[in-house]
Design an enzyme around this catalytic site. Structure first.
Site, mmCIF file in Angstrom:
data_model
loop_
_atom_site.group_PDB
_atom_site.id
_atom_site.type_symbol
_atom_site.label_atom_id
_atom_site.label_comp_id
_atom_site.label_asym_id
_atom_site.label_seq_id
_atom_site.Cartn_x
_atom_site.Cartn_y
_atom_site.Cartn_z
ATOM 1 N N ASN A 62 0.836 -1.205 0.000
ATOM 2 C CA ASN A 62 0.000 0.000 0.000
ATOM 3 C C ASN A 62 0.866 1.248 0.000
ATOM 4 O O ASN A 62 2.001 1.213 0.490
ATOM 5 C CB ASN A 62 -0.865 0.058 1.260
ATOM 6 N N HIS A 73 1.931 9.393 18.494
ATOM 7 C CA HIS A 73 2.998 10.079 17.763
ATOM 8 C C HIS A 73 3.888 10.869 18.698
ATOM 9 O O HIS A 73 3.586 11.043 19.876
ATOM 10 C CB HIS A 73 2.425 10.970 16.655
ATOM 11 N N ASP A 75 6.043 14.382 19.248
ATOM 12 C CA ASP A 75 6.199 15.797 18.901
ATOM 13 C C ASP A 75 7.671 16.182 19.032
ATOM 14 O O ASP A 75 8.251 16.070 20.125
ATOM 15 C CB ASP A 75 5.418 16.698 19.870
ATOM 16 N N HIS A 79 8.124 21.439 16.344
ATOM 17 C CA HIS A 79 6.668 21.488 16.106
ATOM 18 C C HIS A 79 6.084 22.826 16.571
ATOM 19 O O HIS A 79 5.074 23.274 16.059
ATOM 20 C CB HIS A 79 6.001 20.323 16.840
ATOM 21 N N HIS A 207 2.696 22.286 24.874
ATOM 22 C CA HIS A 207 3.462 22.411 23.627
ATOM 23 C C HIS A 207 4.485 23.545 23.741
ATOM 24 O O HIS A 207 5.655 23.379 23.412
ATOM 25 C CB HIS A 207 2.521 22.701 22.452
HETATM 26 MN MN MN Z 1 1.531 16.392 17.971
#
Ligand code: MN
Length: 255
Positions: A62, A73, A75, A79, A207
């Site tokens: 694929n 995931h 970071d 980011h 973040h």
């Molecule tokens: Mn993220």
């Protein structure tokens, strides 16, 4: 026997368990939705190339498309604008993908209040019971939220005010990012920040502060209930996407 061969034998015998903390990747893997005027991340999609047919008689494969920040995931510092001059995902040292886990369990609090924010008092109480947070370790916030992971609407838990999911208070984020030597912070939710974090001061403090301090984020973790408060080792392996801001990754814990 060497330490490494002892570890391999312990894994083979089951005396060291390997716990998969990763959510499966498929079309319905929850992704972050931003206000419509902003750029949007792509959900995970498979496109079949061939499957033992006239496009390729003996093989199946694929193409896939997805955002970097889909599912479980990692970071990278770049980011966020606070970390824009720090490492991209391909530059994160592999030695900083492995570390001891500190697990804070707020399942009961989050069941009562999905907007629950980890406080400084929570951290102080955890350290009084378990010792100081480990240098070079991953702090994992166990909330039970992964039980919604196969239902994107329940996982987002959004109303007119926005999503309602747990995370860190700004004070806790600042302390953990600036005053500890953690590698990073991991959650069961779609991102490392709480659902209401756009309105915090600073906005998206996890973040902003973690990535700006060369620390990392891990999301959509599962099976945190299988980890002790201390003593497990987490291994989080993103793809080395050159110039990438993050990557889906396989996260395992040795217990
Ligand atoms: Mn993220």
């Amino acid at each position: 026997m060497s330490d490494l061969l002892s570890l391999a034998a312990a894994i083979a015998s089951g005396s060291v368990q390997v716990i998969d903390l990763t959510s499966p990747l498929h079309h319905d893997t929850p992704i972050l939705g931003l206000p419509p005027e902003m750029g949007q991340t792509a959900r995970f999609e498979l496109e079949e190339i061939s499957r033992y047919d006239d496009r390729g008689p003996a093989w199946y494969w694929n193409n896939f498309t997805t955002g970097e920040h889909t599912g479980t995931h990692f970071d990278a510092p770049n980011h966020w604008v606070t970390g824009k001059d720090l490492d991209d995902i391909s530059q994160v040292p592999v030695t900083r993908m492995i570390g001891p886990a500190a697990v804070i369990d707020k399942t009961a609090e989050v069941a009562a209040n999905p907007d629950y924010l980890l406080t400084m008092d929570d951290i102080t109480a955890w350290e009084a019971a378990n010792g100081t947070l480990p240098d070079g370790g991953w702090l994992l916030l166990r909330t039970g939220w992964s039980k919604f992971g196969d239902d994107p609407a329940a996982f987002a838990n959004a109303d007119e005010q926005g999503p309602h999911t747990p995370g860190l208070s700004p004070q806790a984020a600042r302390y953990l990012a600036e005053e500890t030597k953690l590698l990073g912070f991991g959650t069961e939710t779609v991102g490392t920040d709480a659902g209401g974090a756009f309105g915090f001061d600073p906005p998206f403090p996890c973040h902003s502060l973690f990535l700006g301090n060369n620390k990392y984020g891990l999301t959509q973790l599962r099976n945190l209930d299988k980890l002790p408060a201390t003593g497990a080792v987490v291994i989080a392996l993103p793809l080395p996407i050159v110039n990438g801001s993050g990557s889906p990754c396989r996260v395992i814990a040795l217990v």
